[in-house]
Design an enzyme around this catalytic site. Structure first.
Site, PDB file in Angstrom:
ATOM      1  N   LYS A   1       0.770  -1.175  -0.217  1.00 14.22           N
ATOM      2  CA  LYS A   1      -0.092   0.154   0.089  1.00 14.22           C
ATOM      3  C   LYS A   1       0.699   1.257   0.189  1.00 14.22           C
ATOM      4  O   LYS A   1       2.112   1.196   0.507  1.00 14.22           O
ATOM      5  CB  LYS A   1      -0.928   0.196   1.128  1.00 14.22           C
TER       6      LYS A   1
ATOM      7  N   TYR B   1      14.173  30.853  10.622  1.00 21.13           N
ATOM      8  CA  TYR B   1      13.091  31.828  10.871  1.00 21.13           C
ATOM      9  C   TYR B   1      12.987  31.708  12.222  1.00 21.13           C
ATOM     10  O   TYR B   1      13.019  30.893  13.002  1.00 21.13           O
ATOM     11  CB  TYR B   1      11.612  30.722  10.145  1.00 21.13           C
TER      12      TYR B   1
HETATM   13  C1  LIG Z   1      -0.445  -1.883   6.919  1.00 20.87           C
HETATM   14  C2  LIG Z   1      -1.032  -3.385   7.581  1.00 20.87           C
HETATM   15  C3  LIG Z   1      -0.022  -4.330   7.475  1.00 20.87           C
HETATM   16  C4  LIG Z   1       1.360  -4.261   7.437  1.00 20.87           C
HETATM   17  O1  LIG Z   1       1.807  -3.931   8.644  1.00 20.87           O
HETATM   18  P1  LIG Z   1       3.470  -3.665   8.811  1.00 20.87           P
HETATM   19  O2  LIG Z   1       3.567  -3.409  10.263  1.00 20.87           O
HETATM   20  O3  LIG Z   1       4.087  -2.583   7.869  1.00 20.87           O
HETATM   21  O4  LIG Z   1       4.053  -4.973   8.503  1.00 20.87           O
HETATM   22  C5  LIG Z   1      -0.885  -5.498   7.741  1.00 20.87           C
HETATM   23  N1  LIG Z   1      -2.187  -5.765   7.864  1.00 20.87           N
HETATM   24  C6  LIG Z   1      -2.916  -4.663   7.740  1.00 20.87           C
HETATM   25  C7  LIG Z   1      -4.539  -4.974   8.160  1.00 20.87           C
HETATM   26  C8  LIG Z   1      -2.361  -3.488   7.436  1.00 20.87           C
HETATM   27  O5  LIG Z   1      -3.116  -2.453   7.509  1.00 20.87           O
END
Ligand SMILES: *Cc1c(COP(=O)(O)O)cnc(C)c1O
Length: 347
Positions: free
Chosen positions: A37, A242
């Site tokens: 993702k 800044y």
């Molecule tokens: C993002 C996600 C993962 C992966 O998690 P990591 O901690 O990056 O290994 C797995 N299962 C779900 C449902 C997620 O949303």
């Protein structure tokens, strides 16, 4: 001569390959289904997915069906499961499958292979087991997953509790979904001792070389660097950046680097964050600007314009930078901006 002064992300595809093999060794019985993702957590799915396919991965996870549509151009034979499955059949097919999290959506579903998400303690997305009472057995459910709330903390007592609930789910649903694989582990649980019998694991962050929390990370695969645009003297008593939120207490040498919060560097690193430059850690002084930071290099006399400074990578763990900034490696990775130069190596 013109030189590109934008920040640079270098991703080592060889290290990704080794991390895939390491995860496989952790759980040789389970199918490895990487989470890709958000463009592989910002590191570039177009380049990372082919390596995963070469390492015999064929099933992946995304947050939205639209992500799968784009990634299928790279992974034409891949199967993508969608965590945030919107109801309706529109974007789904055998290569892009919803992971239903509402029992009503599952009951109404007739669009081919799908998965379901079951609640075990996160109270985020997932249906409760009792919502599935009375449901006739069905063969279109190919995956059942549950997600742990505390797996980033190896000392949490909830981990064992939720693993036990997962076992109940496997026992309770095997007859209802005879074709389903069962999956519990993201990276956190993969790296813990209390493993479970599961058909598939779903790591993301571990493959990308950062820690899910308290566990040691696998091999780093990403290096983020910024270039030195200027090296200049600042007399004692003068302020930098800044709001003048840093004052030189001695005659100082300041390097201005080409990276800032637009590139994903948190503003909370003001007067505290470290970069690796001139063979050592140097402190960010003054505010983090949109495109620039200022770094105290008084003790590193050799630093020159055009040199690369490491923001995170082999010398500065992304997890350490994240801790300093009050965030997590996941957020630093996914905040890397589109204008960043990208280099893919196979070390
Ligand atoms: C993002 C996600 C993962 C992966 O998690 P990591 O901690 O990056 O290994 C797995 N299962 C779900 C449902 C997620 O949303």
């Amino acid at each position: 001569m013109y030189e590109d002064f934008r920040p640079r992300l270098t991703v080592d595809l060889g290290a990704l390959r080794r991390n895939l093999k390491t995860v496989r060794q952790l759980r040789p019985q389970a199918e490895l289904m990487p989470v890709v993702k958000a463009d592989c957590y910002g590191l570039g799915a177009e380049q990372l997915l082919p390596v995963m396919m070469e390492e015999d991965c064929s099933t992946f996870f995304v947050a939205y069906p639209e992500e799968a549509t784009v990634l299928r151009r790279v992974a034409t034979t891949g199967v993508f499961y969608v965590f945030g499955a919107a109801p309706g059949t529109g974007p789904y097919n055998e290569h892009c499958r919803p992971l239903h999290y509402r029992a009503d959506d599952l009951r109404a579903w007739s669009g081919g292979s799908c998965g379901v998400q079951i609640e075990i303690g996160m109270n985020r997305l997932g249906m409760r087991l009792d919502e599935l009472e009375g449901l006739e057995p069905r063969e279109d459910v190919k995956l059942v997953l549950a997600h742990m709330s505390d797996a980033s903390d190896e000392h949490s007592a909830r981990n064992e509790e939720q693993r036990t609930r997962f076992d109940e789910i496997v026992r309770g649903l095997q007859a209802k979904f005879p074709k389903a694989k069962f999956s519990l582990s993201s990276t956190g649980n993969l790296m813990l001792e209390g493993v479970r019998q599961e058909d598939a694991v779903r790591p993301g962050i571990g493959l990308y070389g950062a820690s899910p929390g308290t566990q040691d990370p696998l091999e780093p695969i990403a290096t983020l660097e910024a270039r030195v645009l200027s090296v200049h003297d600042v007399p004692a008593g003068e302020r930098v950046g800044y709001g003048g939120r840093w004052t030189a207490e001695r005659p100082s040498v300041i390097a201005t680097l080409g990276t800032g919060y637009a590139d994903g560097l948190p503003r909370s690193l003001e007067n505290s964050g470290k970069v690796w430059l001139g063979n050592g850690q140097r402190t960010i002084v003054g505010a983090v600007s949109m495109d620039l930071i200022t770094v105290d290099v008084t003790d590193a006399p050799g630093v020159k314009v055009g040199e690369w400074a490491e923001i995170f990578g082999p010398n500065l763990a992304v997890d350490a930078l994240a801790r300093e900034a009050g965030t997590i490696g996941y957020e630093l990775f996914t905040s890397i901006h589109g204008r960043t130069q990208r280099v893919y190596t196979s070390g």
